[in-house]
Each structure stands twice: as C-alpha cells, then as structure tokens.
Design a protein around this motif. Structure first.
Motif, PDB file in Angstrom:
ATOM      1  N   GLY A 122       0.805  -1.210   0.000  1.00  0.00           N
ATOM      2  CA  GLY A 122       0.000   0.000   0.000  1.00  0.00           C
ATOM      3  C   GLY A 122       0.840   1.262   0.000  1.00  0.00           C
ATOM      4  O   GLY A 122       0.532   2.228  -0.705  1.00  0.00           O
ATOM      5  N   VAL A 123       1.918   1.258   0.771  1.00  0.00           N
ATOM      6  CA  VAL A 123       2.798   2.425   0.838  1.00  0.00           C
ATOM      7  C   VAL A 123       3.461   2.677  -0.511  1.00  0.00           C
ATOM      8  O   VAL A 123       3.528   3.816  -0.993  1.00  0.00           O
ATOM      9  N   VAL A 124       3.958   1.622  -1.143  1.00  0.00           N
ATOM     10  CA  VAL A 124       4.623   1.758  -2.449  1.00  0.00           C
ATOM     11  C   VAL A 124       3.643   2.300  -3.489  1.00  0.00           C
ATOM     12  O   VAL A 124       3.979   3.204  -4.273  1.00  0.00           O
ATOM     13  N   LEU A 125       2.432   1.768  -3.511  1.00  0.00           N
ATOM     14  CA  LEU A 125       1.427   2.242  -4.459  1.00  0.00           C
ATOM     15  C   LEU A 125       1.049   3.695  -4.188  1.00  0.00           C
ATOM     16  O   LEU A 125       0.841   4.471  -5.128  1.00  0.00           O
ATOM     17  N   THR A 126       0.990   4.065  -2.924  1.00  0.00           N
ATOM     18  CA  THR A 126       0.655   5.444  -2.574  1.00  0.00           C
ATOM     19  C   THR A 126       1.730   6.410  -3.047  1.00  0.00           C
ATOM     20  O   THR A 126       1.428   7.480  -3.601  1.00  0.00           O
ATOM     21  N   LEU A 195      -9.052   7.691  -5.269  1.00  0.00           N
ATOM     22  CA  LEU A 195      -7.706   7.147  -5.400  1.00  0.00           C
ATOM     23  C   LEU A 195      -6.961   7.072  -4.076  1.00  0.00           C
ATOM     24  O   LEU A 195      -6.603   5.982  -3.613  1.00  0.00           O
ATOM     25  N   PHE A 196      -6.730   8.211  -3.426  1.00  0.00           N
ATOM     26  CA  PHE A 196      -5.909   8.214  -2.220  1.00  0.00           C
ATOM     27  C   PHE A 196      -6.658   7.674  -1.003  1.00  0.00           C
ATOM     28  O   PHE A 196      -6.022   7.221  -0.045  1.00  0.00           O
ATOM     29  N   GLY A 197      -7.985   7.709  -1.035  1.00  0.00           N
ATOM     30  CA  GLY A 197      -8.738   7.080   0.048  1.00  0.00           C
ATOM     31  C   GLY A 197      -8.471   5.581   0.112  1.00  0.00           C
ATOM     32  O   GLY A 197      -8.052   5.066   1.154  1.00  0.00           O
ATOM     33  N   PRO A 198      -8.677   4.843  -0.994  1.00  0.00           N
ATOM     34  CA  PRO A 198      -8.344   3.419  -1.001  1.00  0.00           C
ATOM     35  C   PRO A 198      -6.875   3.142  -0.718  1.00  0.00           C
ATOM     36  O   PRO A 198      -6.537   2.151  -0.062  1.00  0.00           O
ATOM     37  N   LEU A 199      -5.988   4.001  -1.200  1.00  0.00           N
ATOM     38  CA  LEU A 199      -4.558   3.797  -0.951  1.00  0.00           C
ATOM     39  C   LEU A 199      -4.238   3.956   0.533  1.00  0.00           C
ATOM     40  O   LEU A 199      -3.456   3.174   1.096  1.00  0.00           O
ATOM     41  N   ILE A 200      -4.816   4.946   1.176  1.00  0.00           N
ATOM     42  CA  ILE A 200      -4.614   5.126   2.615  1.00  0.00           C
ATOM     43  C   ILE A 200      -5.134   3.909   3.369  1.00  0.00           C
ATOM     44  O   ILE A 200      -4.522   3.439   4.330  1.00  0.00           O
ATOM     45  N   TYR A 201      -6.260   3.386   2.895  1.00  0.00           N
ATOM     46  CA  TYR A 201      -6.827   2.185   3.521  1.00  0.00           C
ATOM     47  C   TYR A 201      -5.842   1.019   3.442  1.00  0.00           C
ATOM     48  O   TYR A 201      -5.636   0.309   4.440  1.00  0.00           O
ATOM     49  N   LEU A 202      -5.229   0.818   2.284  1.00  0.00           N
ATOM     50  CA  LEU A 202      -4.266  -0.282   2.132  1.00  0.00           C
ATOM     51  C   LEU A 202      -3.053  -0.093   3.040  1.00  0.00           C
ATOM     52  O   LEU A 202      -2.440  -1.070   3.479  1.00  0.00           O
ATOM     53  N   CYS A 203      -2.725   1.158   3.314  1.00  0.00           N
ATOM     54  CA  CYS A 203      -1.578   1.441   4.196  1.00  0.00           C
ATOM     55  C   CYS A 203      -1.917   1.211   5.663  1.00  0.00           C
ATOM     56  O   CYS A 203      -1.033   0.879   6.467  1.00  0.00           O
ATOM     57  N   LEU A 204      -3.177   1.407   6.031  1.00  0.00           N
ATOM     58  CA  LEU A 204      -3.561   1.369   7.443  1.00  0.00           C
ATOM     59  C   LEU A 204      -4.234   0.077   7.881  1.00  0.00           C
ATOM     60  O   LEU A 204      -4.203  -0.246   9.074  1.00  0.00           O
TER      61      LEU A 204
END
Length: 221
Positions: A122-126, A195-204
């Motif tokens: 998730g971090v890499v994708l973000t 976009l960044f909502g789902p990415l933040i979710y993958l990070c958290l």
C-alpha cells in the motif's frame, strides 16, 4: 439481488455510453496508447500520462482486495483483476455482479496474498500515485478538457477512473469485517476520497489475523 441488478444496469449503461454516446475515436488513438505504454511521452500532455498510469495502479488496488475476497467466492477473482489492467471497470463490474457478500477468509495466505495483504504494498502504491499526480498537475488543463470532449479514449478513461473510485466501497465493508476492523471514519475516508482514500486504507488496514487464515480442523483432515 437488488445489488446485483444495480451493478448489472451500471455495467450495461457504461458499455452503451462508451460505444454509442462518447466522443468518436480519433485516428491517432492507437499510436497514443502505444506511446503511453512504451514511455515515449514527448509531446503528450502530462495529465494524460498521469491518468493513463494511474489507471494501472487502480487494478493493483482492487487486486489487494479482490484476491482475498475471491478465496471464498464461487468464481475466480484473478481473471477479472487481470482484465482490469486493460479495460478497468468494464472487467470489474461483472465480478461485482457475480460475487456474494462474504466477511470471512479461510485458508492459508500464499505468497501472492501475503504481498497484496502487506501494508508495504500500500505504501509503495501510494508513493507511486503521489508522484504521478504531482507530475500530472503540471499539465495543460485546457488541452485536457479539449481532448476529453473530442477523444473517446481520453473521455472513457476519465469516466473509468471515476467509476473505479465509486465502486471500491462495495468491497470495502467485507474486507474490513474480515479483519475485525470496525472503523466508520476510515470507511468514509476511504469511500469519499478518490484514489488516495483506497490507498490510505491499504496502508492502514490490519493484516488478516492468524485466526482468520488458519484452516479449520475439518478441512485439515
């Protein structure tokens, strides 16, 4: 059933709009796609470049949920997730039509699932998405709007981005339940920020717990 009908109508509507009501194809569309794919970006609006590459990040975001969700479905998730790299929501909507709600994960995580379940992914994708968006913001908005109005490829790709943003919450509730994560602010943050909502979710999001992935004794026999 209503959920399936809604997704079905949305899928048919998107196909109808894309091929009948969207702006016509331009003669240089194939060349543009080829240049975007090969990294030959000279003379292409950075907004178009960023959007094209972000559309490659979206299937990875969905894969981080779909492959886990698909473990307990009657249908395989990987054909839909793979096709999404080429046609986006056109491929993902049939999966949403065919899947059933499921809030459990039973079995062992293989290497692919461990990779997709990792917060590092998730971090890499973000980071990649942030770089692309920052690059795209340097583009010419007037030119992009003009292309959006005249090019089917740019027009449909933009709508595909919006549709992928709207569809992600349909998988979010089950994914959070599989992790035992009840967090309404995170749900709405993920759902409302494109976009960044789902990415933040993958990070958290917490990883699937051992209790969720262990095989039950009956299945080990």
């Amino acid at each position: 059933m209503l959920r399936k009908i809604t997704f079905g109508v949305l899928w048919l509507g998107f196909i109808t709009y894309a091929f009948i009501f969207a702006p016509p194809d331009q003669p240089n569309t194939f060349e543009l796609i080829q240049n975007l794919s090969l990294g030959e970006w000279q003379g292409i609006n950075p907004l178009v470049i960023a959007l094209f590459n972000v559309m490659g990040i979206w299937p990875l975001i969905y894969s981080a949920v779909l492959f886990i969700d698909g473990r307990s479905q009657k249908i395989l998730a990987w054909p839909f997730a793979t096709a999404a790299f080429a046609v986006g929501a056109f491929a993902l909507l049939p999966y949403l039509i065919l899947r059933n709600p499921n809030q459990e994960f039973v079995g062992q995580k293989n290497l692919l699932l461990k990779f997709l379940d990792s917060r590092i992914t998730g971090v890499v994708l973000t980071i990649a998405a942030a770089i692309l968006v920052a690059y795209g913001l340097q583009g010419d908005w007037g030119d992009f709007v003009q292309q959006w109005q005249t090019s089917r490829f740019i027009h449909v790709m933009s709508l595909d981005f919006c549709l992928l943003s709207l569809l992600f919450p349909s998988l979010l509730g089950d994914d959070m339940a599989r992790r035992g994560w009840e967090n309404q602010p995170i749900f709405w943050l993920t759902s409302l920020i494109p976009l960044f909502g789902p990415l933040i979710y993958l990070c958290l999001r917490p990883p699937l717990s051992a209790a969720k992935v262990e095989m039950t004794p009956s299945k080990l026999d």
